[in-house]
Design a protein around this motif. Structure first.
Motif, PDB file in Angstrom:
ATOM      1  N   ALA A   1       7.599  -0.840   9.303  1.00  0.00           N
ATOM      2  CA  ALA A   1       6.998  -1.518  10.197  1.00  0.00           C
ATOM      3  C   ALA A   1       5.798  -0.894  10.660  1.00  0.00           C
ATOM      4  O   ALA A   1       5.742   0.385  11.035  1.00  0.00           O
ATOM      5  CB  ALA A   1       7.905  -1.885  11.290  1.00  0.00           C
ATOM      6  N   GLU A   2       4.511  -1.605  10.852  1.00  0.00           N
ATOM      7  CA  GLU A   2       3.390  -1.132  11.045  1.00  0.00           C
ATOM      8  C   GLU A   2       2.834   0.233  10.259  1.00  0.00           C
ATOM      9  O   GLU A   2       2.701   1.438  10.909  1.00  0.00           O
ATOM     10  CB  GLU A   2       3.429  -0.949  12.657  1.00  0.00           C
ATOM     11  N   HIS A   3       3.074   0.040   8.927  1.00  0.00           N
ATOM     12  CA  HIS A   3       2.849   1.350   8.103  1.00  0.00           C
ATOM     13  C   HIS A   3       3.820   2.591   8.335  1.00  0.00           C
ATOM     14  O   HIS A   3       3.465   3.545   7.912  1.00  0.00           O
ATOM     15  CB  HIS A   3       1.279   1.830   8.310  1.00  0.00           C
ATOM     16  N   ASN A   4       4.865   2.360   9.233  1.00  0.00           N
ATOM     17  CA  ASN A   4       5.817   3.432   9.360  1.00  0.00           C
ATOM     18  C   ASN A   4       7.019   3.335   8.685  1.00  0.00           C
ATOM     19  O   ASN A   4       7.392   2.246   8.952  1.00  0.00           O
ATOM     20  CB  ASN A   4       5.901   3.648  10.891  1.00  0.00           C
ATOM     21  N   ILE A   5       7.596   4.240   7.906  1.00  0.00           N
ATOM     22  CA  ILE A   5       8.890   4.121   7.399  1.00  0.00           C
ATOM     23  C   ILE A   5       9.616   4.166   8.474  1.00  0.00           C
ATOM     24  O   ILE A   5      10.098   5.509   8.962  1.00  0.00           O
ATOM     25  CB  ILE A   5       8.875   4.853   6.156  1.00  0.00           C
ATOM     26  N   GLU A   6      10.588   3.313   8.912  1.00  0.00           N
ATOM     27  CA  GLU A   6      11.281   3.245  10.295  1.00  0.00           C
ATOM     28  C   GLU A   6      12.902   3.750   9.540  1.00  0.00           C
ATOM     29  O   GLU A   6      13.521   4.270  10.477  1.00  0.00           O
ATOM     30  CB  GLU A   6      11.573   2.014  10.777  1.00  0.00           C
TER      31      GLU A   6
ATOM     32  N   ASP B   1       8.102   5.443  -2.992  1.00  0.00           N
ATOM     33  CA  ASP B   1       6.607   5.081  -3.745  1.00  0.00           C
ATOM     34  C   ASP B   1       6.469   3.389  -3.462  1.00  0.00           C
ATOM     35  O   ASP B   1       5.311   2.992  -3.411  1.00  0.00           O
ATOM     36  CB  ASP B   1       6.987   5.294  -5.273  1.00  0.00           C
ATOM     37  N   TYR B   2       7.636   2.765  -3.439  1.00  0.00           N
ATOM     38  CA  TYR B   2       7.389   1.181  -3.117  1.00  0.00           C
ATOM     39  C   TYR B   2       6.806   1.090  -2.048  1.00  0.00           C
ATOM     40  O   TYR B   2       5.949   0.196  -1.880  1.00  0.00           O
ATOM     41  CB  TYR B   2       8.815   0.561  -3.371  1.00  0.00           C
ATOM     42  N   SER B   3       7.505   1.721  -0.968  1.00  0.00           N
ATOM     43  CA  SER B   3       6.891   1.358   0.404  1.00  0.00           C
ATOM     44  C   SER B   3       5.519   1.896   0.625  1.00  0.00           C
ATOM     45  O   SER B   3       4.794   1.188   1.395  1.00  0.00           O
ATOM     46  CB  SER B   3       7.990   2.195   1.576  1.00  0.00           C
ATOM     47  N   ILE B   4       4.884   2.865  -0.087  1.00  0.00           N
ATOM     48  CA  ILE B   4       3.560   3.267  -0.003  1.00  0.00           C
ATOM     49  C   ILE B   4       2.627   2.535  -0.867  1.00  0.00           C
ATOM     50  O   ILE B   4       1.860   2.034  -0.196  1.00  0.00           O
ATOM     51  CB  ILE B   4       3.590   4.812  -0.623  1.00  0.00           C
TER      52      ILE B   4
ATOM     53  N   HIS C   1       2.532  -0.512   2.292  1.00  0.00           N
ATOM     54  CA  HIS C   1       1.149   0.412   2.912  1.00  0.00           C
ATOM     55  C   HIS C   1       1.757   1.240   3.729  1.00  0.00           C
ATOM     56  O   HIS C   1       1.149   1.515   4.808  1.00  0.00           O
ATOM     57  CB  HIS C   1       0.104  -0.628   3.132  1.00  0.00           C
ATOM     58  N   ALA C   2       2.910   1.770   3.657  1.00  0.00           N
ATOM     59  CA  ALA C   2       3.542   2.960   4.618  1.00  0.00           C
ATOM     60  C   ALA C   2       2.581   3.971   4.264  1.00  0.00           C
ATOM     61  O   ALA C   2       2.497   4.418   3.169  1.00  0.00           O
ATOM     62  CB  ALA C   2       4.942   3.109   4.188  1.00  0.00           C
ATOM     63  N   ASP C   3       2.358   4.792   5.327  1.00  0.00           N
ATOM     64  CA  ASP C   3       1.899   6.230   5.223  1.00  0.00           C
ATOM     65  C   ASP C   3       2.453   7.134   6.379  1.00  0.00           C
ATOM     66  O   ASP C   3       1.660   8.364   6.698  1.00  0.00           O
ATOM     67  CB  ASP C   3       0.227   6.124   5.077  1.00  0.00           C
ATOM     68  N   LYS C   4       3.250   6.621   7.236  1.00  0.00           N
ATOM     69  CA  LYS C   4       3.809   7.623   8.220  1.00  0.00           C
ATOM     70  C   LYS C   4       5.384   7.499   8.207  1.00  0.00           C
ATOM     71  O   LYS C   4       5.954   6.418   7.499  1.00  0.00           O
ATOM     72  CB  LYS C   4       3.364   7.009   9.698  1.00  0.00           C
ATOM     73  N   VAL C   5       5.916   8.429   8.551  1.00  0.00           N
ATOM     74  CA  VAL C   5       7.490   8.480   8.796  1.00  0.00           C
ATOM     75  C   VAL C   5       7.674   9.323  10.077  1.00  0.00           C
ATOM     76  O   VAL C   5       7.154  10.351  10.244  1.00  0.00           O
ATOM     77  CB  VAL C   5       8.227   8.790   7.457  1.00  0.00           C
TER      78      VAL C   5
ATOM     79  N   GLY D   1       4.515  14.714  -0.418  1.00  0.00           N
ATOM     80  CA  GLY D   1       2.926  14.787   0.008  1.00  0.00           C
ATOM     81  C   GLY D   1       2.851  14.248   1.564  1.00  0.00           C
ATOM     82  O   GLY D   1       1.807  14.097   2.033  1.00  0.00           O
ATOM     83  N   PHE D   2       3.910  14.252   2.478  1.00  0.00           N
ATOM     84  CA  PHE D   2       3.645  14.226   3.795  1.00  0.00           C
ATOM     85  C   PHE D   2       3.538  15.508   4.615  1.00  0.00           C
ATOM     86  O   PHE D   2       4.083  16.505   4.100  1.00  0.00           O
ATOM     87  CB  PHE D   2       4.970  13.432   4.154  1.00  0.00           C
TER      88      PHE D   2
END
Length: 148
Positions: free
Chosen positions: A69-74, A93-96, A100-104, A121-122
Motif C-alpha cells: 500500500a502506497e509503495h510500502n510493503i505492509e 522483486d515483484y512488489s518492487i 513500485h514498493a520501495d519501503k518496508v 538492498g534496503f
C-alpha cells in the motif's frame, strides 16, 4: 521451484491467513499466543483488504504472499515449508518492479527478516518503539537504497 505470482481474491483469504499464522509461528518468536490471536482477525478482516495482495502459487497452493500500500510493503509472509527457496525474493522483486514498493516496516525482533531486507538492498531509515497497534514491538522503517 516454479511459482506463479497472482492476485489474491477473497476466496483465498483462509489459505492466506493459514500461511500468515504458520509463518508468524516460525519467525516471530517474540510474540505470545495472545498476540497471535489478537492480530489474526485484524489481518483477516481489515489488513488484507487494505493492501494490494499478490501470492506465490504452485500446484500445491499458496507458498507466500505480499501486500503493498502506497509503495510500502505492509506484509510479506512465506509458508515455512518454502522458506529459503526463493519465494520471498520472488515476491519482493515483484512488489518492487510491478507494485513500485520501495519501503518496508519490519519487526526489529525478527532478525531474519531484517537481514533479508538488508541483503536485498534496503537500509534502515528510522525506528518506532511501538508497532502500529501501539504494542511494544519495535519497528524498523526501511527504504530501498537506489543507486543513481
Amino acid at each position: 521451484m516454479e511459482f506463479t505470482i497472482a492476485p489474491v481474491s477473497k476466496a483465498d483469504y483462509m489459505e492466506i491467513i493459514t500461511v500468515w499464522e504458520k509463518s508468524v509461528r516460525a519467525t516471530h518468536h517474540f510474540l505470545q499466543e495472545e498476540d497471535i490471536q489478537y492480530y489474526k482477525p485484524l489481518i483477516l478482516n481489515t489488513y488484507l483488504d487494505a493492501v494490494e495482495l499478490r501470492c506465490a502459487r504452485n500446484a500445491a497452493g499458496i507458498a507466500g504472499f505480499v501486500g503493498v500500500a502506497e509503495h510500502n510493503i505492509e506484509m510479506l509472509f512465506i509458508d515455512p515449508e518454502y522458506r529459503g527457496k526463493g519465494v520471498g525474493k520472488q515476491l519482493l522483486d515483484y512488489s518492487i518492479k510491478m507494485l513500485h514498493a520501495d519501503k518496508v516496516d519490519v519487526n526489529e525482533q525478527n532478525e531474519q527478516a531484517v537481514g533479508f531486507y538488508l541483503h536485498c538492498g534496503f537500509e534502515i531509515i528510522g525506528r518506532s518503539a511501538l508497532d502500529s497497534s501501539g504494542k511494544p514491538f519495535p519497528i524498523l522503517h526501511m527504504q530501498l537504497h537506489r543507486q543513481d
